[in-house]
Scaffold this motif. Structure first.
Motif, PDB file in Angstrom:
ATOM      1  N   VAL A   1      -2.285  -5.863  -6.846  1.00 23.67           N
ATOM      2  CA  VAL A   1      -1.312  -4.919  -7.396  1.00 23.67           C
ATOM      3  C   VAL A   1      -0.750  -5.516  -8.679  1.00 23.67           C
TER       4      VAL A   1
ATOM      5  N   LYS B   1       0.852  -1.182   0.000  1.00 24.27           N
ATOM      6  CA  LYS B   1       0.000   0.000   0.000  1.00 24.27           C
ATOM      7  C   LYS B   1       0.885   1.229   0.000  1.00 24.27           C
ATOM      8  N   ASN B   2       0.536   2.209  -0.794  1.00 28.28           N
ATOM      9  CA  ASN B   2       1.337   3.425  -0.863  1.00 28.28           C
ATOM     10  C   ASN B   2       1.584   3.984   0.523  1.00 28.28           C
ATOM     11  N   GLY B   3       2.862   4.299   0.793  1.00 28.53           N
ATOM     12  CA  GLY B   3       3.194   4.904   2.076  1.00 28.53           C
ATOM     13  C   GLY B   3       3.764   3.931   3.094  1.00 28.53           C
ATOM     14  N   THR B   4       3.611   2.634   2.883  1.00 27.22           N
ATOM     15  CA  THR B   4       4.154   1.670   3.838  1.00 27.22           C
ATOM     16  C   THR B   4       5.592   1.327   3.456  1.00 27.22           C
TER      17      THR B   4
ATOM     18  N   SER C   1       2.011  -5.145 -11.875  1.00 31.02           N
ATOM     19  CA  SER C   1       3.302  -4.517 -12.194  1.00 31.02           C
ATOM     20  C   SER C   1       4.087  -5.403 -13.144  1.00 31.02           C
TER      21      SER C   1
ATOM     22  N   ARG D   1       0.161  -0.625 -10.602  1.00 33.07           N
ATOM     23  CA  ARG D   1      -1.237  -0.185 -10.565  1.00 33.07           C
ATOM     24  C   ARG D   1      -1.982  -0.970  -9.481  1.00 33.07           C
ATOM     25  N   PHE D   2      -2.811  -0.263  -8.720  1.00 34.21           N
ATOM     26  CA  PHE D   2      -3.608  -0.901  -7.674  1.00 34.21           C
ATOM     27  C   PHE D   2      -5.031  -1.125  -8.172  1.00 34.21           C
TER      28      PHE D   2
ATOM     29  N   SER E   1      -2.172  -7.849  -2.215  1.00 38.03           N
ATOM     30  CA  SER E   1      -1.523  -6.852  -1.354  1.00 38.03           C
ATOM     31  C   SER E   1      -1.352  -7.332   0.078  1.00 38.03           C
TER      32      SER E   1
ATOM     33  N   GLU F   1       8.834  -2.231  -4.104  1.00 30.92           N
ATOM     34  CA  GLU F   1       8.958  -1.481  -5.358  1.00 30.92           C
ATOM     35  C   GLU F   1      10.424  -1.289  -5.756  1.00 30.92           C
TER      36      GLU F   1
ATOM     37  N   PHE G   1       5.809  -1.582   1.011  1.00 32.27           N
ATOM     38  CA  PHE G   1       5.596  -1.268  -0.399  1.00 32.27           C
ATOM     39  C   PHE G   1       6.858  -0.658  -1.012  1.00 32.27           C
ATOM     40  N   GLU G   2       7.532   0.228  -0.264  1.00 30.80           N
ATOM     41  CA  GLU G   2       8.751   0.851  -0.775  1.00 30.80           C
ATOM     42  C   GLU G   2       9.835  -0.200  -1.025  1.00 30.80           C
TER      43      GLU G   2
END
Length: 483
Positions: free
Chosen positions: A111, A46-49, A113, A103-104, A219, A56, A52-53
């Protein structure tokens, strides 16, 4: 005096309360459940966790090492002798594999990718250069011969061309050409009749700077065990190469990410597109990597066992019943008909026959086993070695007698890879911090119990002291009176 008694009994009461509270917390696992609940909420894509970083853009460096088997007796092999090979390498590349086109789904549970991989040669970590020459199997020629061996006229034309151009069962090419591609003379000549045929060949041709397909993963928001689990690859929810539904299943993650709260009695599933199937790993032992505790998972022998030893593998025999010995996987169905056979390096865990067929095989677990060291609390990969070997099936083909002569039917090793990673110190420090905080939280009930026991001991000492009988007036008199 009253206050003294109150303090003593108050100590006892507090001790009992602490003991009851601590035991209740241990039995109900309140703090452990709170910790696990927080981890489940944070380790999702999830964006911000942080999860996720790291997914990615993986922070630890990944290295891909290639080891080639140089054939030293090609003429003798054509006469029917066993091949003798010498291992060359490693030829080491730094691997970059960021997730792109992320893309979510609308509800955030999936997710999508792609995962392009780029390889950059690292001379200082290599034993040799990309210009080193390797004598090995002529895979393009072997593929062509296999494809047309039942066509008498076409096979004769191809055989005559190969004879006139000096093409044979073996070829000498540079490491760079063997990995990333070269224009093959036979394939180029066949374009006259097959204009769509790509004349280039390389073990990793078109795999540098490209993706192996689009992935759809879960996710982990609905179920923490679904973190990064692949549900679709290259537009497929299941494969179509193998002969059973179970064999065609796409299971697990891509081996770079795992769900948190792993136990040592569970089986971890992995999908590897390069070998066209899913695998599984099982717990072997506890390890420590850069001060972080981990579980070591390895690929058990059953994964590549033949259908006799492991009936669940019958689906990987294509066509049905066409099974090789244990330790090998025939992937011709997903390699455009090329006679490619996959195994562990040096035929580790394979039938002894394959080892004995090749002079120069020295299998051992330390150098040739695939290993995954994972922190069980977070599911973070601490250290990994993904080791797989590419072989070719060599056999005498009557319609290509000039090329195959009297060669024995055997599995010839061409190259094996070792894709490895070790968690960097900065990432290890963060994991250590999480693990240490988790240990403190989980041990709070035991700390409370320890305090209760300590106060209980103090209470008993105070009670003993308080109930000690006082001496009478005569007893307090000195034994000797002054004269």
């Amino acid at each position: 005096m009253v206050w003294k008694v109150c303090c003593i009994y108050g100590t006892g009461i507090v001790s009992i309360v602490l003991l009851i509270t601590g035991i209740a917390l241990v039995l109900t696992q309140v703090f452990q459940n709170a910790l696990y609940s927080r981890i489940k909420q944070e380790i999702i894509l999830k964006n911000g966790t942080e999860a996720f970083e790291a997914w990615e853009n993986p922070p630890p460096p990944i290295y891909m090492q290639f080891y080639f088997f140089n054939l030293t007796n090609p003429l003798e092999v054509l006469k029917g002798e066993n091949p003798a090979v010498e291992e060359m390498g490693p030829y080491t590349y730094r691997e970059y594999r960021p997730m792109e086109n992320v893309r979510f789904s609308e509800n955030g549970t999936e997710v999508t990718s792609i995962n392009p991989k780029t390889y950059v040669f690292v001379p200082e970590m290599s034993k040799g250069t990309e210009d080193d020459l390797i004598r090995t199997a002529n895979i393009p020629a072997m593929t062509v011969m296999e494809k047309f061996k039942t066509h008498a006229i076409i096979s004769k034309l191809i055989s005559d061309y190969m004879r006139s151009s000096g093409e044979g069962l073996f070829v000498t090419r540079s490491v760079r050409e063997m990995l990333w591609g070269y224009v093959d003379g036979l394939l180029f000549a066949l374009r006259t009749f097959l204009p769509d045929l790509d004349p280039n060949f390389g073990l990793l041709y078109k795999k540098n700077g490209t993706s192996d397909g689009e992935y759809v993963v879960l996710s982990g928001e609905k179920n923490y065990k679904d973190f990064a689990r692949i549900v679709e690859w290259d537009g497929k929810r299941s494969l179509d190469w193998w002969s059973t539904n179970t064999s065609n299943m796409i299971n697990g993650t891509n081996a770079a990410y795992f769900h948190p709260l792993i136990t040592n009695n569970e089986t971890l599933y992995i999908f590897i597109s390069d070998i066209c199937r899913s695998l599984y790993a099982q717990f072997e032992k506890d390890v420590t990597v850069r001060g972080v505790p981990g579980f070591r998972f390895v690929i058990p022998k059953d994964v590549f066992a033949n259908a006799t030893e492991n009936p669940a593998n019958a689906g990987f025999c294509v066509p049905p019943g066409n099974c090789l010995g244990s330790g090998l996987l025939d992937v011709r169905v997903c390699k455009q008909g090329a006679p490619i056979i996959m195994s562990s390096p040096h035929f580790y865990q394979a039938d002894k026959k394959y080892i004995d067929d090749i002079h120069g095989m020295h299998p051992n677990a330390e150098e040739h086993e695939t290993v995954l060291d994972i922190n069980p609390l977070t599911g973070i990969l601490l250290r990994a070695t993904n080791r797989i070997q590419t072989n070719v099936l060599v056999e005498k083909i009557d319609t290509f007698s000039s090329q195959t002569q009297n060669v024995k039917t055997l599995v010839l090793p061409v190259m094996y890879l070792n894709e490895s990673m070790l968690i960097d110190e900065a990432s290890a420090s963060r994991v250590r911090s999480v693990v240490n905080q988790g240990n403190v939280v989980i041990n709070i009930p035991f700390i409370i119990i320890a305090l209760g026991i300590l106060l209980g001991i103090v209470f008993m000492l105070l009670m003993c002291k308080n109930h000690r009988p006082e001496a009478s007036a005569s007893e307090r008199q000195p034994l000797l009176q002054p004269s």
